[in-house]
Design an enzyme around this catalytic site. Sequence first.
Site, PDB file in Angstrom:
ATOM      1  N   HIS A 206       0.778  -1.297  -0.021  1.00 32.09           N
ATOM      2  CA  HIS A 206      -0.060   0.080   0.033  1.00 32.09           C
ATOM      3  C   HIS A 206       0.793   1.357  -0.229  1.00 32.09           C
ATOM      4  O   HIS A 206       0.193   2.351  -0.086  1.00 32.09           O
ATOM      5  CB  HIS A 206      -0.904   0.315   1.273  1.00 32.09           C
ATOM      6  CG  HIS A 206      -0.243   0.308   2.498  1.00 32.09           C
ATOM      7  ND1 HIS A 206       0.487  -0.782   3.290  1.00 32.09           N
ATOM      8  CD2 HIS A 206      -0.133   1.601   3.381  1.00 32.09           C
ATOM      9  CE1 HIS A 206       0.969  -0.182   4.421  1.00 32.09           C
ATOM     10  NE2 HIS A 206       1.027   1.167   4.359  1.00 32.09           N
TER      11      HIS A 206
HETATM   12  C1  UD1 Z   1      -1.584   6.010   5.578  1.00 34.85           C
HETATM   13  C2  UD1 Z   1      -0.315   6.473   6.026  1.00 34.85           C
HETATM   14  C3  UD1 Z   1       0.823   5.505   5.881  1.00 34.85           C
HETATM   15  C4  UD1 Z   1       0.389   4.005   6.810  1.00 34.85           C
HETATM   16  C5  UD1 Z   1      -1.026   3.874   6.172  1.00 34.85           C
HETATM   17  C6  UD1 Z   1      -1.497   2.590   7.050  1.00 34.85           C
HETATM   18  C7  UD1 Z   1       0.220   8.842   5.648  1.00 34.85           C
HETATM   19  C8  UD1 Z   1       1.045   9.850   4.814  1.00 34.85           C
HETATM   20  N1  UD1 Z   1       0.188   7.427   5.244  1.00 34.85           N
HETATM   21  O1  UD1 Z   1      -1.320   5.662   4.240  1.00 34.85           O
HETATM   22  O2  UD1 Z   1       2.106   5.886   6.619  1.00 34.85           O
HETATM   23  O3  UD1 Z   1       1.239   3.175   6.481  1.00 34.85           O
HETATM   24  O4  UD1 Z   1      -1.897   4.615   6.451  1.00 34.85           O
HETATM   25  O5  UD1 Z   1      -2.495   1.689   6.321  1.00 34.85           O
HETATM   26  O6  UD1 Z   1      -0.261   9.283   6.515  1.00 34.85           O
HETATM   27  N2  UD1 Z   1      -8.896   5.055   2.095  1.00 34.85           N
HETATM   28  C9  UD1 Z   1     -10.343   4.606   2.027  1.00 34.85           C
HETATM   29  N3  UD1 Z   1     -10.732   4.301   3.124  1.00 34.85           N
HETATM   30  C10 UD1 Z   1     -10.119   4.389   4.452  1.00 34.85           C
HETATM   31  C11 UD1 Z   1      -8.636   5.010   4.378  1.00 34.85           C
HETATM   32  C12 UD1 Z   1      -8.075   5.303   3.224  1.00 34.85           C
HETATM   33  O7  UD1 Z   1     -10.787   4.612   1.101  1.00 34.85           O
HETATM   34  O8  UD1 Z   1     -10.573   3.889   5.513  1.00 34.85           O
HETATM   35  C13 UD1 Z   1      -8.445   5.546   0.666  1.00 34.85           C
HETATM   36  C14 UD1 Z   1      -8.476   7.115   0.531  1.00 34.85           C
HETATM   37  O9  UD1 Z   1      -9.015   6.915  -0.868  1.00 34.85           O
HETATM   38  C15 UD1 Z   1      -7.633   7.812   0.579  1.00 34.85           C
HETATM   39  C16 UD1 Z   1      -6.517   6.882   0.226  1.00 34.85           C
HETATM   40  O10 UD1 Z   1      -7.159   5.477   0.636  1.00 34.85           O
HETATM   41  O11 UD1 Z   1      -7.596   8.755  -0.404  1.00 34.85           O
HETATM   42  C17 UD1 Z   1      -5.235   6.873   0.999  1.00 34.85           C
HETATM   43  O12 UD1 Z   1      -5.468   7.008   2.322  1.00 34.85           O
HETATM   44  P1  UD1 Z   1      -4.456   7.931   3.438  1.00 34.85           P
HETATM   45  O13 UD1 Z   1      -4.596   7.613   4.861  1.00 34.85           O
HETATM   46  O14 UD1 Z   1      -4.169   9.165   2.626  1.00 34.85           O
HETATM   47  O15 UD1 Z   1      -2.988   7.187   3.164  1.00 34.85           O
HETATM   48  P2  UD1 Z   1      -2.623   5.470   3.352  1.00 34.85           P
HETATM   49  O16 UD1 Z   1      -2.271   5.033   2.014  1.00 34.85           O
HETATM   50  O17 UD1 Z   1      -3.680   4.808   4.024  1.00 34.85           O
HETATM   51  N1  UDP Z   2      -3.489  -5.179   9.608  1.00 35.00           N
HETATM   52  C1  UDP Z   2      -4.698  -5.665   9.855  1.00 35.00           C
HETATM   53  N2  UDP Z   2      -5.548  -6.197   8.698  1.00 35.00           N
HETATM   54  C2  UDP Z   2      -5.092  -6.106   7.517  1.00 35.00           C
HETATM   55  C3  UDP Z   2      -3.784  -5.877   7.289  1.00 35.00           C
HETATM   56  C4  UDP Z   2      -2.954  -5.046   8.436  1.00 35.00           C
HETATM   57  O1  UDP Z   2      -5.198  -5.800  11.017  1.00 35.00           O
HETATM   58  O2  UDP Z   2      -5.653  -6.552   6.661  1.00 35.00           O
HETATM   59  C5  UDP Z   2      -2.760  -4.835  10.684  1.00 35.00           C
HETATM   60  C6  UDP Z   2      -1.089  -5.299  10.843  1.00 35.00           C
HETATM   61  O3  UDP Z   2      -1.214  -6.748  11.709  1.00 35.00           O
HETATM   62  C7  UDP Z   2      -0.327  -4.380  11.367  1.00 35.00           C
HETATM   63  C8  UDP Z   2      -1.092  -3.009  10.848  1.00 35.00           C
HETATM   64  O4  UDP Z   2      -2.301  -3.524  10.279  1.00 35.00           O
HETATM   65  O5  UDP Z   2      -0.418  -4.362  12.805  1.00 35.00           O
HETATM   66  C9  UDP Z   2      -0.142  -2.811   9.778  1.00 35.00           C
HETATM   67  O6  UDP Z   2      -0.953  -1.741   8.999  1.00 35.00           O
HETATM   68  P1  UDP Z   2      -0.262  -1.035   7.768  1.00 35.00           P
HETATM   69  O7  UDP Z   2       0.476  -2.230   6.868  1.00 35.00           O
HETATM   70  O8  UDP Z   2      -1.535  -0.406   6.969  1.00 35.00           O
HETATM   71  O9  UDP Z   2       0.648   0.146   8.081  1.00 35.00           O
HETATM   72  P2  UDP Z   2       2.118   0.360   8.414  1.00 35.00           P
HETATM   73  O10 UDP Z   2       2.468  -0.448   9.251  1.00 35.00           O
HETATM   74  O11 UDP Z   2       2.849   0.015   6.832  1.00 35.00           O
HETATM   75  O12 UDP Z   2       2.048   1.861   8.567  1.00 35.00           O
END
Ligand code: UD1
Ligand code: UDP
Length: 366
Positions: A206
């Site tokens: 992601h």
């Molecule tokens: C964010 C964090 C990243 C983290 C990740 C965990 C930043 C810059 N990035 O990335 O470090 O690893 O969360 O998962 O803060 N979206 C949905 N539903 C949701 C959440 C997101 O549809 O519940 C979609 C939205 O279209 C959004 C896109 O995902 O625009 C990206 O979401 P965003 O929170 O900006 O960044 P992540 O890629 O989730």
């Molecule tokens: N995780 C979860 N469900 C999923 C994928 C990840 O519960 O489908 C949990 C995972 O066990 C870990 C955390 O979410 O604790 C990691 O989140 P993510 O990879 O989105 O973020 P990052 O660690 O890269 O910031």
Amino acid sequence: MNIVIVVGTRPEIIKMAPVIKELERRGIEFTFIHTGQHFDYEMSQIFINELGLPKPDESFILENNDPVSQIGEMMIKLERSLERHKGGKHKIMLIQGDTNTMLAAGLTALKLGIKIGHVEAGLRSFDWRMPEEHNRRMIDHVSHYLFAPTEISKRNLLEEHVWGEIFVTGNTVIDAIDIYFNKIRDVEEKVMQQIRFERYALATFHRAENVDNLHILRDFIRILRKSPIPIVFPIHPRTRKRLQEYGLWNEIEEIKHLQITPPQGYFEFLTLMKNSTVIMTDSGGLQEEATHPKIRKPVLVLRNSTERPEAVIHGFAKVVGVNPVVVLTELEKILSNEIKLPEYSPFGDGKASIRITNITLSRLEE
Ligand code: UD1
Ligand code: UDP
């Protein structure tokens, strides 16, 4: 007590859960705010429910999607919420990690004169393409209490001459697995019944620098298509969105040995990790979780760098990038060799949340 805890994304809820539980165990009050950066049920509320966390005192519904306006909106909403609770008299804000939520929270606390305790301080990928690297550097430099998970993260902080106090605490993600691992029993049968394969690789993908790039996304699909082992792929909403935007969704859906699932709950995801043969990921948290003695899985890190070098040094992870030839060769190696992984985690002993709570309370009393 004048503590405020801010979360906003999936990993923050999971990694702050042990600290929240420790505060509750000691009967200590705190304000709990969810910024709504992650908003789908399966990216946020499911974790609050599963992990038995209190209902947040404030949960925002954000109007903005792009990082600059979203950070601004979160800051404005945070200031108002802090005012509504404890009349703005919070003394310490606990934040975790490196997301935009954490940058917004850190800057808000700084401007309001609230001291910041940064859980998971000092991680560095030295990759300036990553928004997380921008955020974590800025947060560490405005934090009063830096809870570094390891000696390596402490060294990063010392090299940058941060001015807050540094404590090596371990990573709370290890505490979380200790606390919640038994819950796997309740869901394992149901989760595994739905998985089509006996033996599988678990994949997650992601990171913005990966999935926002069409070429990298195509390479990722090539890896999935040619994988010698079936793959279970709980898909992040960002990745789903990009695959659809780039017109790649049909391609990925057609791969027979690939099972795409919605984002999983925490217990369900731990179950999938525990039963996998190998993990392929660009996630930060997964590189840590894979080292927990109850999980112990080899990880191929689908990135050019990692801010979790401990997983590599201790033999759990290998940073392999996203070139299909390289990744598939490394995958073959793991599948054809007997891999001996350590029986300890380099990320801590499961007591990080106790240490963080002790330090926070001692500083509040000063
Ligand atoms: C964010 C964090 C990243 C983290 C990740 C965990 C930043 C810059 N990035 O990335 O470090 O690893 O969360 O998962 O803060 N979206 C949905 N539903 C949701 C959440 C997101 O549809 O519940 C979609 C939205 O279209 C959004 C896109 O995902 O625009 C990206 O979401 P965003 O929170 O900006 O960044 P992540 O890629 O989730
Ligand atoms: N995780 C979860 N469900 C999923 C994928 C990840 O519960 O489908 C949990 C995972 O066990 C870990 C955390 O979410 O604790 C990691 O989140 P993510 O990879 O989105 O973020 P990052 O660690 O890269 O910031």
